[in-house]
Design a protein around this motif. Structure first.
Motif, short mmCIF file in Angstrom:
data_model
loop_
_atom_site.label_atom_id
_atom_site.label_comp_id
_atom_site.label_asym_id
_atom_site.label_seq_id
_atom_site.Cartn_x
_atom_site.Cartn_y
_atom_site.Cartn_z
N LYS A 156 -4.26 80.67 77.97
CA LYS A 156 -3.06 81.83 78.44
C LYS A 156 -1.93 80.97 78.59
N THR A 157 -0.60 81.57 78.53
CA THR A 157 0.60 80.68 79.17
C THR A 157 0.74 81.52 80.15
N VAL A 158 1.12 80.28 81.56
CA VAL A 158 1.48 80.61 82.67
C VAL A 158 2.88 80.07 83.04
N SER A 159 3.82 80.81 83.48
CA SER A 159 5.14 80.45 83.78
C SER A 159 5.18 79.98 85.35
N VAL A 160 5.88 79.05 85.57
CA VAL A 160 5.96 78.28 86.83
C VAL A 160 7.27 77.91 86.93
N GLN A 161 7.67 77.40 88.34
CA GLN A 161 9.09 77.02 88.50
C GLN A 161 8.64 75.37 88.25
N LYS A 162 9.69 74.82 87.81
CA LYS A 162 9.70 73.30 87.32
C LYS A 162 9.54 72.61 88.69
N SER A 163 8.63 71.38 88.65
CA SER A 163 8.39 70.59 89.59
C SER A 163 7.78 70.82 90.78
N VAL A 210 -4.95 75.72 79.45
CA VAL A 210 -4.09 76.63 80.11
C VAL A 210 -2.52 75.89 79.66
N THR A 211 -1.35 76.82 78.83
CA THR A 211 -0.15 76.55 78.74
C THR A 211 0.62 76.87 79.78
N VAL A 212 1.29 75.79 80.34
CA VAL A 212 1.97 75.72 81.38
C VAL A 212 3.54 75.79 80.72
N MET A 213 4.19 76.99 81.30
CA MET A 213 5.75 77.05 81.00
C MET A 213 6.62 76.67 82.17
N ALA A 229 9.07 89.73 80.77
CA ALA A 229 9.61 89.80 79.34
C ALA A 229 8.54 89.69 78.31
N GLY A 230 7.29 89.26 78.69
CA GLY A 230 6.26 88.98 78.01
C GLY A 230 6.27 87.63 77.16
N LYS A 231 7.01 86.70 77.84
CA LYS A 231 6.99 85.47 77.08
C LYS A 231 6.01 84.61 78.01
N SER A 232 5.29 84.84 78.83
CA SER A 232 4.03 84.22 79.62
C SER A 232 3.20 85.76 79.81
N ASP A 233 1.75 85.10 79.96
CA ASP A 233 0.74 85.88 80.31
C ASP A 233 0.43 86.38 81.70
#
Length: 309
Positions: free
Chosen positions: A171-178, A195-198, A212-216
């Protein structure tokens, strides 16, 4: 870092709007120029002159301590309707200053630049919910003030059927940088696709990617994820995935006040002052005010992240 949420802090939508107008620093928002002390219903404490003597001479001479804070990051930090910095970090920072008998300057600083900025002597300490890790301890000494893990947010109904950290594989997971979440997610043991980390510049960007559906899924400190889930669209925008074996979050870590490793005198002053706030009960009151009591520490210890990981 908390179980439930009240309206003590402003909601995420309001935070987003205030981000555009919030002050970038300076000792008290709308009251800039005046001593930055607790006000209204904020927690207060009494000065201890013996603690002020522990501060480095340069801080004693200027009469203030400069604190870098990543704003907004509720409930750790946000702006109220008057551009006053609120939340656990600003309010605990004011308490530290009040106990020490010095003024406090709160400076908004992007999270990925707080350490280089402190190395450049633009501020004295960091209070941004920063996780205490062995890697960061190579540069920073932490006076640890919370202990908790991370949580996962998903869309309503959990369409991807994410039940825990291992379910993020593929899955793609969005997180804040750093943030440490990116490192922890990349280390997830997966039998198939990893895991794909965005990584995105701000926490708000990471949330927007999920919406927005860009990450899961989206991941952040449990206290932040819990706050977002409870306050956005009256709790209808996201669902939170919890670790059933650890109510404080997946992979709990310490977070704390960051001080340059070389500034041992300031480390000692911060540790003893935080301990004084723990002893007089004001630290616990700040946690309760921000619904973070599940993430408290019993004593002010240094660099526990390096000892426990």
């Amino acid at each position: 870092m908390r179980k439930h949420v009240s309206r003590t802090l402003i909601g995420v939508a309001a935070v987003s709007a205030l981000l555009l107008t919030g002050c970038s620093g300076g000792g008290g928002g709308a009251d800039s120029g005046k001593p930055n002390l607790p006000k209204g219903d904020e927690v207060s404490t009494k000065v201890d002159p013996s603690l002020k003597k522990l501060l480095p001479e340069d801080i004693q001479k200027k009469g203030s301590i400069d604190i870098a804070v990543d704003i907004p990051f509720p409930p750790l930090s946000a702006y109220d309707a008057n551009n006053r910095e609120i939340g656990f970090d600003p309010e605990l920072g004011r308490l530290l200053g009040q106990k020490l008998g010095v003024d406090v300057v709160l400076s908004k600083q992007a999270f990925d630049s707080v350490i280089p900025s402190m190395q450049a002597k633009k501020h004295d300490i960091i209070m941004s919910g920063m996780n205490d890790t062995p890697e960061r301890e190579q540069t920073i000494t932490y006076v640890d003030y919370t202990h908790g893990g991370f949580a996962i947010l998903v869309k309503p109904g959990n369409p991807k059927k994410i039940t825990g950290q291992s379910a993020l594989c593929g899955k793609t997971v969005s997180v804040q940088k750093s943030t440490i979440q990116g490192e922890l997610l990349r280390a997830t043991k997966c039998s198939g696709a990893p895991v794909t980390v965005m990584e995105l510049p701000t926490d708000l960007d990471a949330l927007t990617a999920l919406r927005a559906g860009k990450s899961d899924a989206y991941s952040a400190d449990a206290v932040v994820a819990d706050y977002v889930a409870a306050t956005t669209d009256d709790g209808k925008a996201y669902e939170i995935v919890r670790d059933p074996e650890n109510p404080a979050g997946f992979n709990p870590v310490y977070s704390g006040i960051g001080v340059l490793k070389s500034n041992t005198q300031l480390v000692d002053a911060m540790q003893k002052t935080l301990q004084a706030l723990i002893d007089d009960g004001s630290y616990q009151k700040v946690l309760e005010r921000n619904h973070m009591e599940a993430y408290s520490v019993k004593t002010a210890e240094v660099n526990q992240g390096g000892k426990t990981q």
